[in-house]
Design a protein around this motif. Sequence first.
Motif, mmCIF file in Angstrom:
data_model
loop_
_atom_site.group_PDB
_atom_site.id
_atom_site.type_symbol
_atom_site.label_atom_id
_atom_site.label_comp_id
_atom_site.label_asym_id
_atom_site.label_seq_id
_atom_site.Cartn_x
_atom_site.Cartn_y
_atom_site.Cartn_z
ATOM 1 N N GLN A 1 0.855 -1.186 0.000
ATOM 2 C CA GLN A 1 0.000 0.000 0.000
ATOM 3 C C GLN A 1 0.888 1.232 0.000
ATOM 4 O O GLN A 1 1.765 1.380 0.858
ATOM 5 N N VAL A 2 0.660 2.110 -0.960
ATOM 6 C CA VAL A 2 1.548 3.254 -1.153
ATOM 7 C C VAL A 2 0.722 4.519 -1.315
ATOM 8 O O VAL A 2 -0.338 4.517 -1.949
ATOM 9 N N THR A 3 1.175 5.592 -0.677
ATOM 10 C CA THR A 3 0.558 6.897 -0.902
ATOM 11 C C THR A 3 1.526 7.763 -1.688
ATOM 12 O O THR A 3 2.736 7.777 -1.430
ATOM 13 N N LEU A 4 0.983 8.464 -2.669
ATOM 14 C CA LEU A 4 1.769 9.322 -3.556
ATOM 15 C C LEU A 4 1.315 10.760 -3.368
ATOM 16 O O LEU A 4 0.116 11.042 -3.342
ATOM 17 N N ARG A 5 2.270 11.684 -3.248
ATOM 18 C CA ARG A 5 1.944 13.111 -3.151
ATOM 19 C C ARG A 5 2.715 13.849 -4.244
ATOM 20 O O ARG A 5 3.919 13.613 -4.442
ATOM 21 N N SER A 6 2.021 14.748 -4.924
ATOM 22 C CA SER A 6 2.626 15.527 -6.002
ATOM 23 C C SER A 6 2.203 16.979 -5.852
ATOM 24 O O SER A 6 1.147 17.272 -5.289
ATOM 25 N N PHE A 7 3.023 17.883 -6.382
ATOM 26 C CA PHE A 7 2.814 19.304 -6.129
ATOM 27 C C PHE A 7 2.531 20.118 -7.395
ATOM 28 O O PHE A 7 2.452 21.340 -7.335
ATOM 29 N N SER A 8 2.374 19.425 -8.499
ATOM 30 C CA SER A 8 1.946 20.085 -9.727
ATOM 31 C C SER A 8 1.130 19.084 -10.526
ATOM 32 O O SER A 8 1.355 17.867 -10.436
ATOM 33 N N PRO A 9 0.167 19.565 -11.305
ATOM 34 C CA PRO A 9 -0.604 18.638 -12.147
ATOM 35 C C PRO A 9 0.282 17.830 -13.081
ATOM 36 O O PRO A 9 0.012 16.645 -13.337
ATOM 37 N N ALA A 10 1.372 18.431 -13.573
ATOM 38 C CA ALA A 10 2.257 17.713 -14.497
ATOM 39 C C ALA A 10 2.946 16.541 -13.803
ATOM 40 O O ALA A 10 3.034 15.435 -14.358
ATOM 41 N N SER A 11 3.446 16.757 -12.599
ATOM 42 C CA SER A 11 4.099 15.666 -11.865
ATOM 43 C C SER A 11 3.110 14.583 -11.480
ATOM 44 O O SER A 11 3.423 13.391 -11.530
ATOM 45 N N ARG A 12 1.901 14.993 -11.108
ATOM 46 C CA ARG A 12 0.894 13.987 -10.751
ATOM 47 C C ARG A 12 0.543 13.122 -11.953
ATOM 48 O O ARG A 12 0.381 11.906 -11.840
ATOM 49 N N GLU A 13 0.421 13.741 -13.105
ATOM 50 C CA GLU A 13 0.093 12.990 -14.317
ATOM 51 C C GLU A 13 1.171 11.960 -14.646
ATOM 52 O O GLU A 13 0.893 10.870 -15.144
ATOM 53 N N LYS A 14 2.410 12.272 -14.315
ATOM 54 C CA LYS A 14 3.541 11.376 -14.593
ATOM 55 C C LYS A 14 3.734 10.318 -13.519
ATOM 56 O O LYS A 14 4.216 9.203 -13.791
ATOM 57 N N LEU A 15 3.347 10.631 -12.268
ATOM 58 C CA LEU A 15 3.735 9.801 -11.126
ATOM 59 C C LEU A 15 3.045 8.446 -11.098
ATOM 60 O O LEU A 15 3.703 7.412 -10.919
ATOM 61 N N VAL A 16 1.735 8.411 -11.227
ATOM 62 C CA VAL A 16 1.027 7.132 -11.117
ATOM 63 C C VAL A 16 1.485 6.145 -12.187
ATOM 64 O O VAL A 16 1.798 4.985 -11.878
ATOM 65 N N PRO A 17 1.578 6.542 -13.473
ATOM 66 C CA PRO A 17 2.098 5.595 -14.463
ATOM 67 C C PRO A 17 3.522 5.133 -14.170
ATOM 68 O O PRO A 17 3.869 3.979 -14.446
ATOM 69 N N ALA A 18 4.352 6.014 -13.586
ATOM 70 C CA ALA A 18 5.724 5.626 -13.266
ATOM 71 C C ALA A 18 5.754 4.543 -12.195
ATOM 72 O O ALA A 18 6.519 3.575 -12.274
ATOM 73 N N VAL A 19 4.913 4.685 -11.169
ATOM 74 C CA VAL A 19 4.835 3.668 -10.116
ATOM 75 C C VAL A 19 4.366 2.333 -10.698
ATOM 76 O O VAL A 19 4.915 1.269 -10.405
ATOM 77 N N GLN A 20 3.359 2.407 -11.522
ATOM 78 C CA GLN A 20 2.846 1.186 -12.149
ATOM 79 C C GLN A 20 3.914 0.521 -13.015
ATOM 80 O O GLN A 20 4.053 -0.717 -13.012
ATOM 81 N N ARG A 21 4.675 1.309 -13.741
ATOM 82 C CA ARG A 21 5.726 0.768 -14.622
ATOM 83 C C ARG A 21 6.817 0.080 -13.812
ATOM 84 O O ARG A 21 7.280 -1.021 -14.165
#
Length: 429
Positions: A289-309
């Motif tokens: 179980q992981v929580t992700l925090r991002s501080f810009s819409p651009a980073s958030r858009e990139k973060l979830v796919p990166a974790v999945q990859r």
Amino acid sequence: MMSTASTSARNTSAPGQQLPAVHPAAQEPIPAELNGHIVRLRRYLHANPELDRHLPTTQAAVLDALEGTEGIELHTGKAQSSVTAVLRGAAPLPEGTRRPVVLLRGDMDALPVTEETGLEYSPTETGKMHACGHDMHTAGLVGTLLYLAQRRDELTADVVGMFQPAEETAGGAKTMIEEGLLEAAGQPVDEAYAIHVYADRYPHATFVSKPGTIQSGCDDLVITVHGQGGHGSAPHQAADPVPVAAEIVLGLQTMVTRQFDPFDPVVVTVGSIKAGSAPNIIPSTATIQVTLRSFSPASREKLVPAVQRVAKGIAEAHGMSASYRVECDFPVTVNSAEHVDYVAETVRDLFGDTAYRDLPRTEAGSEDFSEVLQRVPGAYIFLGAVPEGEDPTKVAGNHSPHAIFDDRVLGRSVRLFAELALRRGPLAH
């Protein structure tokens, strides 16, 4: 569409419970009678906290407080115990203009915490507490609508009061939007505001905000590594998901430092790893179980796919697979610079220059009012509710069982909310 409320009068005094006398407000930005009413309401809500989407007692208290008030239309939600109140402005409009629509939010849900403050109006039921101050938000929004109703002849705007469940859990704001919140006044909302109290961090009765990103986006994921169980003495005959899960945890931290700009950071925290039932049994699955925090819409858009990859790649490298599900997804909370300037100017006009402070940096907490601010410009504002005279760096903060919110600040929150609406003039068609 939301259903129109039709309820009978209810008593908002907790049965058999004696609440303490209401103290006088430290300052009187609103009439003393109204201040006393909303403090009593707040303490009733504090003594009767409810969780998540189903808040029947809280919803009933809001409806009771507002029903029968001239100019207010009440609607209740279908999927949750929300209330949408529309207050119609009555100031005359010049020809060729329309009323602006101003949305004000008050979230209503409590937390699964057992209170340890010792307050006389603490809940009697364990496991529920208004440890994030949402009782203050609810009472403050009720007070704002009642105050504005007394000044309807001066009010050009139509005001939408958003009484929201499930801020702490499933994202009740999105549900309200899906049920028609932003069109409840008959035309789209033009601007939106929310005030959130803090039991620590900020000085008593001080408003704090900033333009741009004020709080992070949040995505909570559950990653499951799928292997093949077997005997602990023969791991070569199984597909052990446990070391793969451990490798994924480490790989995620490397991903953060190598794939994301340190000046637009992200946070990846693994809060739980679960696998197996005995030392000599290789389990078939391991769960992260992981929580992700991002501080810009651009980073958030990139973060979830990166974790999945990363999870998928590491699992496949070991001949296994990884699946995931999203449990929470709150956008980044982004304030409009124009509306933050408007808030700051209004606070200073009402309460003096020291009553407003700029937030020096974005907070890592997350907030589903971001769903509103994605669609409508506005501002999310903090209000210091540390008990008067206490050092905000030395008291218990939000979500603590010891958190104490000083309801002397309620009058200020009402007055600011009201003034933000009252100052808005007509808009061209």
